[in-house]
Design a protein around this motif. Structure first.
Motif, PDB file in Angstrom:
ATOM      1  N   GLU A   3      -0.412  46.937   3.500  1.00  0.00           N
ATOM      2  CA  GLU A   3      -0.557  48.189   2.774  1.00  0.00           C
ATOM      3  C   GLU A   3       0.804  48.635   2.232  1.00  0.00           C
ATOM      4  N   LYS A   4       1.832  48.450   3.025  1.00  0.00           N
ATOM      5  CA  LYS A   4       3.188  48.788   2.584  1.00  0.00           C
ATOM      6  C   LYS A   4       3.564  47.949   1.372  1.00  0.00           C
ATOM      7  N   TYR A   5       3.275  46.636   1.427  1.00  0.00           N
ATOM      8  CA  TYR A   5       3.625  45.761   0.323  1.00  0.00           C
ATOM      9  C   TYR A   5       2.872  46.150  -0.953  1.00  0.00           C
ATOM     10  N   ILE A   6       1.572  46.464  -0.809  1.00  0.00           N
ATOM     11  CA  ILE A   6       0.778  46.802  -1.986  1.00  0.00           C
ATOM     12  C   ILE A   6       1.363  48.006  -2.689  1.00  0.00           C
ATOM     13  N   LYS A   7       1.835  48.982  -1.930  1.00  0.00           N
ATOM     14  CA  LYS A   7       2.426  50.174  -2.524  1.00  0.00           C
ATOM     15  C   LYS A   7       3.742  49.844  -3.236  1.00  0.00           C
ATOM     16  N   VAL A  88      -4.352  30.313   6.216  1.00  0.00           N
ATOM     17  CA  VAL A  88      -5.297  30.499   5.104  1.00  0.00           C
ATOM     18  C   VAL A  88      -6.281  31.609   5.425  1.00  0.00           C
ATOM     19  N   SER A  89      -6.955  31.497   6.553  1.00  0.00           N
ATOM     20  CA  SER A  89      -7.977  32.472   6.918  1.00  0.00           C
ATOM     21  C   SER A  89      -7.386  33.840   7.216  1.00  0.00           C
ATOM     22  N   VAL A  90      -6.215  33.876   7.833  1.00  0.00           N
ATOM     23  CA  VAL A  90      -5.577  35.164   8.132  1.00  0.00           C
ATOM     24  C   VAL A  90      -5.247  35.900   6.833  1.00  0.00           C
ATOM     25  N   SER A  91      -4.690  35.194   5.867  1.00  0.00           N
ATOM     26  CA  SER A  91      -4.353  35.825   4.589  1.00  0.00           C
ATOM     27  C   SER A  91      -5.601  36.289   3.853  1.00  0.00           C
ATOM     28  N   VAL A  92      -6.639  35.453   3.869  1.00  0.00           N
ATOM     29  CA  VAL A  92      -7.895  35.828   3.209  1.00  0.00           C
ATOM     30  C   VAL A  92      -8.509  37.054   3.874  1.00  0.00           C
ATOM     31  N   GLN A  93      -8.417  37.136   5.202  1.00  0.00           N
ATOM     32  CA  GLN A  93      -8.962  38.297   5.905  1.00  0.00           C
ATOM     33  C   GLN A  93      -8.226  39.571   5.519  1.00  0.00           C
ATOM     34  N   HIS A  94      -6.914  39.496   5.375  1.00  0.00           N
ATOM     35  CA  HIS A  94      -6.150  40.669   4.925  1.00  0.00           C
ATOM     36  C   HIS A  94      -6.599  41.098   3.528  1.00  0.00           C
ATOM     37  N   TYR A  95      -6.847  40.130   2.669  1.00  0.00           N
ATOM     38  CA  TYR A  95      -7.320  40.445   1.316  1.00  0.00           C
ATOM     39  C   TYR A  95      -8.687  41.118   1.368  1.00  0.00           C
ATOM     40  N   LEU A  96      -9.612  40.574   2.172  1.00  0.00           N
ATOM     41  CA  LEU A  96     -10.944  41.178   2.284  1.00  0.00           C
ATOM     42  C   LEU A  96     -10.856  42.588   2.852  1.00  0.00           C
ATOM     43  N   ASN A  97      -9.981  42.795   3.819  1.00  0.00           N
ATOM     44  CA  ASN A  97      -9.785  44.145   4.358  1.00  0.00           C
ATOM     45  C   ASN A  97      -9.351  45.110   3.256  1.00  0.00           C
ATOM     46  N   SER A  98      -8.473  44.644   2.375  1.00  0.00           N
ATOM     47  CA  SER A  98      -7.903  45.518   1.352  1.00  0.00           C
ATOM     48  C   SER A  98      -8.934  45.939   0.308  1.00  0.00           C
ATOM     49  N   ILE A  99      -9.949  45.103   0.078  1.00  0.00           N
ATOM     50  CA  ILE A  99     -10.953  45.441  -0.935  1.00  0.00           C
ATOM     51  C   ILE A  99     -12.261  45.933  -0.302  1.00  0.00           C
ATOM     52  N   GLY A 100     -12.269  46.082   1.027  1.00  0.00           N
ATOM     53  CA  GLY A 100     -13.444  46.607   1.698  1.00  0.00           C
ATOM     54  C   GLY A 100     -14.643  45.686   1.647  1.00  0.00           C
ATOM     55  N   PRO A 144      -3.434  38.499 -10.515  1.00  0.00           N
ATOM     56  CA  PRO A 144      -3.188  37.665  -9.328  1.00  0.00           C
ATOM     57  C   PRO A 144      -1.982  38.106  -8.517  1.00  0.00           C
ATOM     58  N   ALA A 145      -1.087  38.885  -9.126  1.00  0.00           N
ATOM     59  CA  ALA A 145       0.098  39.348  -8.396  1.00  0.00           C
ATOM     60  C   ALA A 145      -0.274  40.164  -7.172  1.00  0.00           C
ATOM     61  N   ARG A 146      -1.472  40.746  -7.166  1.00  0.00           N
ATOM     62  CA  ARG A 146      -1.897  41.511  -5.997  1.00  0.00           C
ATOM     63  C   ARG A 146      -2.042  40.647  -4.758  1.00  0.00           C
ATOM     64  N   LEU A 147      -2.149  39.337  -4.965  1.00  0.00           N
ATOM     65  CA  LEU A 147      -2.322  38.441  -3.828  1.00  0.00           C
ATOM     66  C   LEU A 147      -1.011  38.173  -3.086  1.00  0.00           C
ATOM     67  N   LEU A 148       0.120  38.450  -3.715  1.00  0.00           N
ATOM     68  CA  LEU A 148       1.406  38.081  -3.123  1.00  0.00           C
ATOM     69  C   LEU A 148       1.643  38.682  -1.740  1.00  0.00           C
ATOM     70  N   PRO A 149       1.370  39.971  -1.512  1.00  0.00           N
ATOM     71  CA  PRO A 149       1.607  40.517  -0.168  1.00  0.00           C
ATOM     72  C   PRO A 149       0.782  39.814   0.907  1.00  0.00           C
ATOM     73  N   PHE A 150      -0.445  39.410   0.566  1.00  0.00           N
ATOM     74  CA  PHE A 150      -1.292  38.732   1.552  1.00  0.00           C
ATOM     75  C   PHE A 150      -0.790  37.314   1.810  1.00  0.00           C
ATOM     76  N   ALA A 151      -0.270  36.652   0.771  1.00  0.00           N
ATOM     77  CA  ALA A 151       0.329  35.335   0.949  1.00  0.00           C
ATOM     78  C   ALA A 151       1.562  35.417   1.838  1.00  0.00           C
ATOM     79  N   MET A 152       2.320  36.485   1.699  1.00  0.00           N
ATOM     80  CA  MET A 152       3.500  36.668   2.544  1.00  0.00           C
ATOM     81  C   MET A 152       3.114  36.866   4.010  1.00  0.00           C
TER      82      MET A 152
END
Length: 333
Positions: A3-7, A88-100, A144-152
């Motif tokens: 959430e910090k990164y997205i901001k 892979v799965s951890v990053s994808v889960q963070h992405y799914l959390n972010s979009i509800g 696609p830049a929105r994916l960068l924080p989750f990749a990190m």
């Protein structure tokens, strides 16, 4: 942390998560490329993508909520099938959390088409392929830049620190500068079209976590000044298409002197590469892979052949790759 990164990713238009668009598919296969991080003098702030090797993720929607990993190939059993422990799965889960969208069920297959622990961004290629797959699978047409924080977040799990010099070029393609981490500010750099990369991966073990731990925590001001000048020179050379400036700027007085001790005959290989026509030579990421910039493919192939022959004489196996800089990043197969 995501959430910090997205901001913070204001320069990448990642302040707010937009609604999903398009139509959801049921399955997808995505390839993401290997990367060369640091680019000798730019520790944690420079990186570029190559055409090969890379990793492939196959992702399918399922009826049961949650993420499963049904298959991993090419890893010799080294990577976890547990979705709570796989980047892979951890990053994808963070992405799914972010979009509800936590009601979604996913099955993931990971096919490693590149060596683990090579210094070529193995974990970042897998992570970026997974994130690009879920974004495309759900019809998310946002930047696609929105994916960068989750990749990190995946990099943080892999090596203990969420650096972006592998995941950013894997995600965006091309040559990338991370100007700042707080706030996150990532810039794509131009590069000469004829720039080729010769990569040699010696079959020796250099774990990323350990390679980070041996780096000096305190440095002398004169070394810092030298490093700043080289980074500025490299970036200037990329903008000016000046191969000579690129070559003479790619010198590292901070990290390479320590990490080179983990790579057999590093300085001998550097001499051989330069004598064979390389523009520059250095360690890819944390190693043990090494790379050289050249003006053409023939010189790059000649260098990889000579270095591979030298390693064979030392009874060390190796893989070699020759590539231009990959400006495309991940792609749907």
């Amino acid at each position: 942390m995501e959430e910090k990164y997205i901001k913070e990713v204001k320069a990448l238009n990642a302040v707010k998560t937009p609604p999903l668009g398009g139509r959801e598919a049921s399955a997808i296969s995505v390839f993401a490329p290997a990367t060369v991080a640091n680019v000798v003098c730019g520790f944690d702030v420079l990186g570029f993508a190559v055409n090969e090797p890379g990793d492939e993720v196959v992702m399918r929607l399922t009826n049961k909520p949650g993420i499963t990993i049904s298959k991993i190939t090419g890893d010799n059993g080294r990577l976890p099938l547990d979705p709570a422990k796989n980047t892979v799965s951890v990053s994808v889960q963070h992405y799914l959390n972010s979009i509800g969208r936590n009601e979604i069920g996913l099955d993931i297959e990971l096919h490693k088409k590149m060596p683990i622990g090579s210094g070529l961004g193995s974990s970042s290629a897998s992570t970026v392929a997974g994130l690009f797959a879920i974004k495309t699978l759900l019809g998310d047409d946002a930047d696609p830049a929105r994916l960068l924080p989750f990749a990190m977040k995946g990099e943080e799990m892999a090596c203990g620190y969420g650096h972006a010099d592998n995941v950013a070029p894997a995600l965006f393609g091309g040559f990338v500068l991370i100007r700042s981490y707080e706030p996150l500010d990532v810039i794509r750099l131009p590069h000469p079209e004829n720039l080729h990369c010769a990569i040699v991966f010696p079959d020796v073990d250099v774990p990323t976590r350990e390679a980070r731990q041996i780096i000096r925590k305190n440095i002398q001001m004169k070394d810092a000044v030298t490093q700043w000048g080289n980074i500025a020179g490299l970036v200037s050379g990329l903008f000016m298409n000046d191969l000579n400036l690129i070559g003479r700027s790619m010198k590292d007085v901070l990290v390479e002197p320590v990490r080179s001790m983990l790579i057999p005959d590093f300085y001998k290989m550097r001499d051989m590469a330069m004598e064979a026509g390389a523009i520059s030579f250095g360690i890819s990421g944390s190693g043990p892979s090494v790379f050289a910039f050249t003006e053409d493919a023939d010189t790059a192939h000649r260098i990889t052949q000579k270095l591979q022959q030298h390693l064979t004489a030392l009874s060390i196996g190796s893989n070699t790759y020759v590539s231009t800089i990959n400006d495309n990043g991940p792609r749907v197969l």
